[in-house]
Scaffold this active site. Structure first.
Site, short mmCIF file in Angstrom:
data_model
loop_
_atom_site.label_atom_id
_atom_site.label_comp_id
_atom_site.label_asym_id
_atom_site.label_seq_id
_atom_site.Cartn_x
_atom_site.Cartn_y
_atom_site.Cartn_z
N CYS B 37 0.81 -1.22 0.00
CA CYS B 37 0.00 0.00 0.00
C CYS B 37 0.84 1.26 0.00
CB CYS B 37 -0.94 -0.01 1.20
SG CYS B 37 -0.15 -0.43 2.74
N CYS B 107 -1.86 -2.86 9.40
CA CYS B 107 -1.42 -1.58 9.95
C CYS B 107 -0.86 -1.76 11.36
CB CYS B 107 -2.58 -0.59 10.01
SG CYS B 107 -3.25 -0.20 8.40
#
Lengths: 195, 137
Positions: B37, B107
Site C-alpha cells: 500500500c 497496519c
C-alpha cells in the site's frame, strides 16, 4: 469437444517461460481469435456457442496477462505457489524506505502550497524512474535464470523467490512515481500513451 | 468502511507527531513500510540510559487512518515503559484497542514492527544487542 485449458500458457500453447517473444504471442492471439470468433459459431449448438464465448474471454484475459512482463511474472509466480500479496515489508531495503519517507515529506510540503520543494520533487521522479529501470533489468536477468533452469528445481525456485521480491519492490516504486506525478501535475488529465 | 471512534480520534488528533535527532545515542529509530500500500512509518523512542525507561516517543506516518492511529497509539503506550516491556506490545493489543477490521490488521503489524525496529536500533547503539533482540525481528 475437449474441455478448454484454463491455464493461459496451456491455452496459448506456450512453454511456461517468463521470457516470451511478443511477436509470436501476438500472432498466436490473432490465430486463436479467429478460431474462436463468435461468428463461426452462429449455427452451432448452444453449448458450443457458450464454449466459444468462454474461450474468447480466457483468450483476452490471457493475452492481457502474458503480453505484460510484470503481469506475466505475477501470474506464473502465483500459479507456482509464490503468491505476491503474501509478502511483508521486510523485502523493502531500509535505504529505500528512508527515501520514501523523505519523498512523502516533500509531497506534503508541495500539497500545502510550498512550491520550493518542486525542483526536488522533479529530481525524485527521475531518481525513482531510474530505480524502476534497474529493477526491470534485474527482472529480465532473473527471468532468464528461471527459464534456463529445470522446472521446480532449486535454481528455478530461487529465481522465482528473487522475482517475487523484485516485483514487490517494483510495485512500491511504481506507486511512488504515481504519487510524485500527481503532485507535479495535479490538474493535467492523464494522456493515453501514443500508438 | 467506517473507522472506529478511537481510530478517528487518533487520526484527527494524532499524539506525539514529530521526530528526534537520529544520531542522539538515547534515541532509537524504527522505519518500516508496506510495499502493497506504500505506507511508511517512522517511530522513535528516547530512552533514559540509566533506568532504561522510554521517556518520550514520536512518530510520523504516511498512510491510511488505521496506520496513523496504530502508530499514534503505539507512542502513547511506549512512554513510561522499559525497552524490554516495549517489546511485549503485540499487534493484537493494538487491533483490540482500536477495533481494527481484518483488512486493517496489517497496519497494526506495521506498528509492532516499527516498535521492534526502534528498540533494536537503540540497543544496537548501546552495544547490548543480544541474540534475542535480533531474533524478534
Amino acid at each position: 469437444m475437449p474441455p478448454l485449458p484454463r491455464d493461459y500458457y496451456g491455452f496459448f500453447g506456450f512453454d511456461r517461460k517468463l521470457a516470451i517473444d511478443s511477436a509470436a504471442l501476438q500472432k498466436r492471439f490473432y490465430e486463436l481469435s479467429r478460431q474462436w470468433h463468435p461468428d463461426r459459431f452462429g449455427r452451432k449448438s448452444a453449448e458450443e456457442q457458450e464454449m466459444a464465448l468462454e474461450a474468447t474471454s480466457i483468450l483476452n484475459d490471457g493475452y492481457r496477462t502474458l503480453k505484460d512482463p510484470v503481469k506475466r511474472a505475477e501470474y506464473l509466480l502465483t500459479q507456482d505457489g509464490f503468491p505476491i500479496a503474501e509478502q511483508r515489508g521486510k523485502d523493502v531495503p531500509p535505504e529505500l524506505l528512508e527515501e520514501v519517507f523523505e519523498l512523502n515529506m516533500m509531497l506534503e510540503e508541495v500539497k500545502s502550497g510550498d512550491e520550493s520543494a518542486r525542483p526536488q520533487l522533479e529530481q525524485s521522479r527521475q531518481h525513482f524512474l531510474g530505480l524502476r529501470e534497474g529493477v526491470d533489468r534485474e527482472l529480465l536477468r532473473e527471468f532468464q535464470r528461471h527459464d534456463e533452469s529445470v522446472e521446480a528445481s532449486p535454481t528455478s525456485k530461487q529465481a522465482l523467490q528473487e522475482i517475487r521480491g523484485l516485483l514487490n519492490r517494483r510495485r512500491y516504486i511504481e506507486n511512488l512515481i504515481r504519487d510524485v506525478e500527481r503532485a507535479l501535475n495535479p490538474v493535467t488529465p492523464s494522456r493515453p500513451a501514443p500508438g | 468502511m467506517a473507522y472506529s471512534d478511537k481510530v478517528l480520534d487518533h487520526y484527527n488528533n494524532p499524539r506525539n507527531v514529530g521526530s528526534f535527532d537520529k544520531s542522539d545515542p538515547r534515541v532509537g529509530t524504527g522505519m518500516v513500510g508496506a510495499p502493497e500500500c506504500g505506507d511508511v512509518m517512522k517511530l522513535q523512542v528516547k530512552v533514559n540510559q540509566e533506568t532504561g525507561i522510554i521517556e518520550d516517543a514520536k512518530f510520523k506516518t504516511f498512510g491510511c487512518g488505521s496506520a496513523i492511529a496504530s502508530s499514534s497509539l503505539a507512542t502513547e503506550w511506549l512512554r513510561g515503559k522499559t525497552v524490554d516491556q516495549a517489546l511485549e506490545i503485540k499487534n493484537t493489543d493494538i487491533v483490540n484497542e482500536l477495533s481494527l477490521p481484518p483488512v486493517k490488521i496489517h497496519c497494526s503489524v506495521l506498528a509492532e514492527d516499527a516498535i521492534k525496529a526502534a528498540i533494536t536500533d537503540y540497543k544496537k547503539k548501546q552495544g547490548v544487542l543480544t541474540p534475542e533482540a535480533v531474533a524478534v525481528h
